[in-house]
Motif scaffolding. Structure first.
Motif, PDB file in Angstrom:
ATOM      1  N   GLU A 116       7.376  -1.681 -11.205  1.00  0.00           N
ATOM      2  CA  GLU A 116       6.697  -1.857  -9.925  1.00  0.00           C
ATOM      3  C   GLU A 116       5.547  -2.852 -10.103  1.00  0.00           C
ATOM      4  N   PRO A 117       5.523  -3.933  -9.306  1.00  0.00           N
ATOM      5  CA  PRO A 117       4.483  -4.957  -9.491  1.00  0.00           C
ATOM      6  C   PRO A 117       3.132  -4.516  -8.940  1.00  0.00           C
ATOM      7  N   VAL A 118       2.129  -5.367  -9.163  1.00  0.00           N
ATOM      8  CA  VAL A 118       0.756  -5.103  -8.722  1.00  0.00           C
ATOM      9  C   VAL A 118       0.675  -5.163  -7.196  1.00  0.00           C
ATOM     10  N   GLN A 119      -0.169  -4.306  -6.626  1.00  0.00           N
ATOM     11  CA  GLN A 119      -0.328  -4.303  -5.173  1.00  0.00           C
ATOM     12  C   GLN A 119      -0.957  -5.610  -4.698  1.00  0.00           C
ATOM     13  N   ILE A 120      -0.484  -6.104  -3.587  1.00  0.00           N
ATOM     14  CA  ILE A 120      -0.998  -7.363  -3.031  1.00  0.00           C
ATOM     15  C   ILE A 120      -2.389  -7.152  -2.465  1.00  0.00           C
ATOM     16  N   ARG A 121      -3.303  -8.105  -2.754  1.00  0.00           N
ATOM     17  CA  ARG A 121      -4.655  -8.039  -2.219  1.00  0.00           C
ATOM     18  C   ARG A 121      -5.045  -9.306  -1.452  1.00  0.00           C
ATOM     19  N   ASN A 122      -4.556 -10.457  -1.915  1.00  0.00           N
ATOM     20  CA  ASN A 122      -4.927 -11.728  -1.279  1.00  0.00           C
ATOM     21  C   ASN A 122      -3.689 -12.604  -1.075  1.00  0.00           C
ATOM     22  N   THR A 180      -5.184  -2.079   4.565  1.00  0.00           N
ATOM     23  CA  THR A 180      -6.397  -2.627   5.192  1.00  0.00           C
ATOM     24  C   THR A 180      -7.202  -3.503   4.253  1.00  0.00           C
ATOM     25  N   GLY A 181      -7.035  -3.370   2.947  1.00  0.00           N
ATOM     26  CA  GLY A 181      -7.822  -4.158   1.998  1.00  0.00           C
ATOM     27  C   GLY A 181      -7.223  -5.527   1.704  1.00  0.00           C
ATOM     28  N   THR A 182      -6.147  -5.890   2.355  1.00  0.00           N
ATOM     29  CA  THR A 182      -5.490  -7.171   2.082  1.00  0.00           C
ATOM     30  C   THR A 182      -6.174  -8.301   2.846  1.00  0.00           C
ATOM     31  N   HIS A 183      -6.389  -9.428   2.158  1.00  0.00           N
ATOM     32  CA  HIS A 183      -7.047 -10.587   2.773  1.00  0.00           C
ATOM     33  C   HIS A 183      -6.044 -11.709   3.005  1.00  0.00           C
ATOM     34  N   PHE A 184      -6.145 -12.325   4.172  1.00  0.00           N
ATOM     35  CA  PHE A 184      -5.303 -13.478   4.537  1.00  0.00           C
ATOM     36  C   PHE A 184      -6.227 -14.678   4.689  1.00  0.00           C
ATOM     37  N   ARG A 185      -6.079 -15.677   3.827  1.00  0.00           N
ATOM     38  CA  ARG A 185      -7.020 -16.785   3.787  1.00  0.00           C
ATOM     39  C   ARG A 185      -6.305 -18.131   3.960  1.00  0.00           C
ATOM     40  N   LEU A 186      -7.015 -19.057   4.587  1.00  0.00           N
ATOM     41  CA  LEU A 186      -6.485 -20.403   4.818  1.00  0.00           C
ATOM     42  C   LEU A 186      -7.326 -21.421   4.067  1.00  0.00           C
ATOM     43  N   VAL A 187      -6.686 -22.521   3.689  1.00  0.00           N
ATOM     44  CA  VAL A 187      -7.372 -23.585   2.948  1.00  0.00           C
ATOM     45  C   VAL A 187      -7.095 -24.927   3.628  1.00  0.00           C
ATOM     46  N   GLY A 188      -8.153 -25.708   3.865  1.00  0.00           N
ATOM     47  CA  GLY A 188      -8.014 -27.115   4.234  1.00  0.00           C
ATOM     48  C   GLY A 188      -7.429 -27.410   5.595  1.00  0.00           C
ATOM     49  N   LEU A 189      -7.939 -26.806   6.651  1.00  0.00           N
ATOM     50  CA  LEU A 189      -7.465 -27.146   7.997  1.00  0.00           C
ATOM     51  C   LEU A 189      -8.040 -28.495   8.416  1.00  0.00           C
ATOM     52  N   ASN A 190      -7.154 -29.435   8.764  1.00  0.00           N
ATOM     53  CA  ASN A 190      -7.697 -30.697   9.279  1.00  0.00           C
ATOM     54  C   ASN A 190      -8.109 -30.534  10.741  1.00  0.00           C
ATOM     55  N   ASP A 207       0.841  -1.180   0.000  1.00  0.00           N
ATOM     56  CA  ASP A 207       0.000   0.000   0.000  1.00  0.00           C
ATOM     57  C   ASP A 207       0.889   1.248   0.000  1.00  0.00           C
ATOM     58  N   VAL A 208       0.616   2.185  -0.887  1.00  0.00           N
ATOM     59  CA  VAL A 208       1.478   3.364  -1.061  1.00  0.00           C
ATOM     60  C   VAL A 208       1.557   4.177   0.228  1.00  0.00           C
ATOM     61  N   GLN A 209       0.430   4.443   0.851  1.00  0.00           N
ATOM     62  CA  GLN A 209       0.450   5.244   2.072  1.00  0.00           C
ATOM     63  C   GLN A 209       1.177   4.527   3.201  1.00  0.00           C
ATOM     64  N   LEU A 240       2.964 -13.473  10.244  1.00  0.00           N
ATOM     65  CA  LEU A 240       2.863 -13.362   8.786  1.00  0.00           C
ATOM     66  C   LEU A 240       1.597 -12.604   8.402  1.00  0.00           C
ATOM     67  N   LYS A 241       0.495 -12.942   9.039  1.00  0.00           N
ATOM     68  CA  LYS A 241      -0.777 -12.251   8.758  1.00  0.00           C
ATOM     69  C   LYS A 241      -0.659 -10.754   9.060  1.00  0.00           C
ATOM     70  N   ALA A 242      -0.039 -10.447  10.200  1.00  0.00           N
ATOM     71  CA  ALA A 242       0.111  -9.033  10.573  1.00  0.00           C
ATOM     72  C   ALA A 242       1.033  -8.302   9.605  1.00  0.00           C
ATOM     73  N   ASP A 243       2.133  -8.929   9.223  1.00  0.00           N
ATOM     74  CA  ASP A 243       3.085  -8.286   8.303  1.00  0.00           C
ATOM     75  C   ASP A 243       2.463  -8.061   6.931  1.00  0.00           C
ATOM     76  N   ILE A 244       1.677  -9.020   6.447  1.00  0.00           N
ATOM     77  CA  ILE A 244       1.051  -8.895   5.133  1.00  0.00           C
ATOM     78  C   ILE A 244       0.002  -7.789   5.145  1.00  0.00           C
ATOM     79  N   GLU A 245      -0.800  -7.750   6.195  1.00  0.00           N
ATOM     80  CA  GLU A 245      -1.830  -6.705   6.288  1.00  0.00           C
ATOM     81  C   GLU A 245      -1.203  -5.328   6.452  1.00  0.00           C
ATOM     82  N   LYS A 246      -0.065  -5.282   7.136  1.00  0.00           N
ATOM     83  CA  LYS A 246       0.633  -3.999   7.275  1.00  0.00           C
ATOM     84  C   LYS A 246       1.259  -3.578   5.955  1.00  0.00           C
TER      85      LYS A 246
END
Length: 677
Positions: free
Chosen positions: A562-568, A600-610, A529-531, A590-596
């Motif tokens: 410059e690459p595309v801004q991370i969203r997911n 605020t528009g970044t999503h952190f998602r999980l797949v397949g928790l046993n 995020d630029v800001q 990791l979740k906190a660092d990615i969202e930072k």
């Protein structure tokens, strides 16, 4: 006041709902209820005779008697020879051989297994004796203390069913160790074979052997090499004509006893009038019966106990390997835990008779099997033959040439040398396996068995821990879309999304390495995020390490613009079966660092928790919810998806529903073909 009154209630509720406490109580109650029946069953497993003896067929008695006599006769020369390897008087080799046979009748789970002194146990005992004898103890006292130590180790591992710990010693390590041990044993017979004196240590023995060739004693060399030649010829005869002639087969099986009788007779005829100055060195075995049992010195046990780990490991692995091999060959199943309990019991009580440590012997077990043995009953006969030799054969055993015992040892251990092609196979299969084998071989050969085994096992464990600690996270760049979507086949992951597949547990030793890999990839292929980035530059203008690292990673990936801004960011955890506190903490970081980084528009998602991993998340206090379950949705919880497609293409809904909202864009599918999505 109301808050103070409610505190005990909250504490009670926390205790009642505590998962760990509830599981402990549940398992503890179950253990208490089942303890009597389990204890009874456990004790019955420790005494297998009560299961097989009622079903014993009297017609088996002839086979068991013949096998017992054969094994007992074979035990006499081997016990004397292996006592020589252990550097204890020969009579204590015989003393080590009778009790194991009687105990195996009661406790054994294999019909073929023959236990007693072995060449490997003789070598490992000799190494300990060589160092401890300087403190004034006798060799046989040290050997009995080692035997008791081995017995204690075996009993603990067997009774607690911890035999799986032995599996940390790989087959390549065993191959290198056994081959080196065989060479050390054979080199140790040089003085007896050639009638010369040599130093200690492999290098010194080899040097002295070649340096003293002109000083070889003729009669001693003739007796030693003659014994080797006859033993080899009888073995070849058995291999070629044994199936056609029962006599030749029996002679080949008992070849060591035949050679012992032949050369003992020659020795008596030549040396009977020159006891003080024999033509060749005599074993001078003096046996007046079974010694009165006595407890080994407690201080001596304390001295040898740490060093007895190597003999224990060697005895346990060799014993179990032989038992399992003949179980497979003759179509029955052994009980590994019970075999360890037996090994511990026999070594523990054997130590009271100044005996050396014992274990399973491949050659005698093979003879036992070939003799048609039907049950452990053979042990009564074999043990009786040994007791007979202790009481009645002492005058004859006195005249056995040491060179003859050396010849028996050399031909016996020659066969345990691992062929060079096996080591070449390790080289082709795995460099790590080859290094482990070579460490075990060379360090055992020139340093000691403890250092050889310890270094090889330590290297193997260290390598695999490092390998897991630096596990490479798989970055997914395309996924196969199923028929439920408007487009089928491989579809690229959108540029604003990063998908990672973590295919091993996240534990304390690899958690932050996995986390750093994911974060580095996000910062390499996406911008933040630029800001947020501008604010970070203003607040941390004294440090440029992060920017330099990102610049270096993008340069390595050949990213110029410059690459595309991370969203997911999607983590596929469907193949991860375990996670600990450190792993959960690293994921939260990791979740906190990615969202930072992404805003605020970044999503952190999980797949397949046993189920196991999901439970750990809950007990850690990390709220998660299934996207497919509307009632569980929460703005403060992390979304969990059933598949990667849903996590990548949906916006909190299933992927098939979300596909309708995606604007048509042109994407590359295969080669130069393009398709509207």
């Amino acid at each position: 006041m109301d808050r103070l009154k409610s505190a005990p209630g909250r504490a009670k509720e926390a205790i009642v709902n505590d998962v760990t406490l509830r599981r402990t109580v549940r398992y503890g109650s179950k253990a208490v209820r089942s303890a009597p029946s389990v204890a009874s069953q456990y004790l019955q497993e420790r005494v297998p005779i009560i299961h097989w003896l009622p079903k014993y067929n009297p017609r088996w008695l002839l086979n068991d008697t013949l096998a017992g006599i054969t094994v007992g006769v074979l035990l006499i020369p081997q016990s004397l020879a292996y006592a020589k390897i252990a550097t204890i008087p020969g009579e204590y080799g015989l003393m080590s051989s009778w009790l194991p046979n009687f105990l195996y009748f009661i406790m054994g789970s294999s019909k073929d297994m023959s236990t007693g002194p072995t060449s490997l146990m003789g070598l490992l005992t000799a190494e300990i004796i060589r160092d401890v004898i300087k403190e004034g103890y006798t060799a046989q006292a040290i050997a009995s203390a080692v035997a008791m130590s081995v017995g204690i180790y075996s009993l603990v591992i067997g009774l607690l069913k911890l035999g799986f710990l032995l599996e940390f010693i790989s087959i390549p390590v065993l191959s290198g160790f056994i081959s080196a041990a065989a060479i050390v044993i054979m080199l140790g017979q040089v003085p007896s074979l050639f009638g010369v004196s040599v130093g200690t240590g492999t290098a010194k023995i080899i040097h002295d052997l070649f340096a003293q060739i002109p000083e070889f004693d003729g009669p001693t060399t003739g007796i030693g090499l003659g014994g080797i030649v006859i033993l080899v010829l009888m073995q070849k005869m058995g291999q070629r004509w044994g199936k056609k002639s029962k006599v030749i087969w029996l002679l080949a099986l008992g070849r060591s006893a035949v050679v012992l009788v032949l050369f003992t007779g020659i020795s008596y005829a030549v040396n009977k009038n020159r006891v003080d100055d024999p033509i060749w060195a005599l074993s001078k075995v003096k046996s007046s019966g079974i010694t009165n049992p006595k407890m080994p010195d407690s201080m001596l046990i304390q001295k040898v106990f740490p060093r007895s780990i190597a003999p224990f490991i060697a005895a346990a692995i060799e014993h179990l390997a032989i038992a399992k091999a003949f179980g497979r060959k003759n179509d029955y199943v052994i009980d590994p835990a019970q075999e360890l309990v037996y090994l511990g019991t026999t070594n523990f009580f054997n130590a009271f008779f100044s005996s050396m440590a014992v274990g399973g012997a491949m050659s005698r077990t093979a003879v036992n099997s070939d003799s048609g043995v039907k049950s452990p009953t053979y042990g009564l006969i074999a043990g009786g033959v040994v007791i007979l030799s202790i009481y009645k054969l002492s005058p004859a055993l006195f005249w056995i040439p040491k060179a003859t015992l050396a010849a028996i040892i050399v031909t016996a251990v020659w066969h345990i040398l691992v062929p060079l092609r096996v080591f070449y196979g390790y080289w082709k299969t795995s460099l790590v396996d080859f290094i482990c084998a070579m460490l075990a071989f060379w360090l055992t050969l020139f340093v000691s068995s403890e250092v050889g085994i310890g270094s090889a096992v330590g290297f193997g464990i260290f390598y695999h821990l490092v390998f897991m600690a630096f596990h490479r996270v798989r970055r997914i760049t395309s996924i196969d879309i199923t028929n439920s979507y408007r487009a089928n086949g491989p579809q690229p992951i959108p540029l604003d999304t990063q998908v990672f597949s973590i295919q091993q547990p996240m534990l304390f030793y690899n958690a932050y390495h996995i986390k750093n890999q994911c974060l580095d990839t996000v910062q390499t292929y996406n911008s933040g995020d630029v800001q947020t980035l501008e604010k970070a530059r203003l607040e941390r203008n004294w440090s440029v390490a992060g920017e330099r690292r990102a610049h270096r990673l993008r340069g390595k990936a050949e990213i110029i613009d410059e690459p595309v801004q991370i969203r997911n960011v999607v983590l596929d955890l469907s193949k991860m079966h375990n996670i600990d506190t450190t792993g959960l903490t690293s994921l939260k970081d990791l979740k906190a660092d990615i969202e930072k980084f992404g805003g605020t528009g970044t999503h952190f998602r999980l797949v397949g928790l046993n189920e196991r991993v999901r439970a750990r998340f809950a007990r850690f206090g990390w709220a998660v919810y299934d996207v497919s379950n509307v009632s569980e949705r929460s703005s403060k919880a992390t979304a969990v998806y059933t598949c990667v497609e849903d996590a990548v293409f949906s916006n909190g809904r299933s992927a098939s529903d979300a596909f309708d909202d995606i604007e048509p864009v042109e994407v590359r599918v295969v080669g130069s073909e393009k398709e509207k999505v």
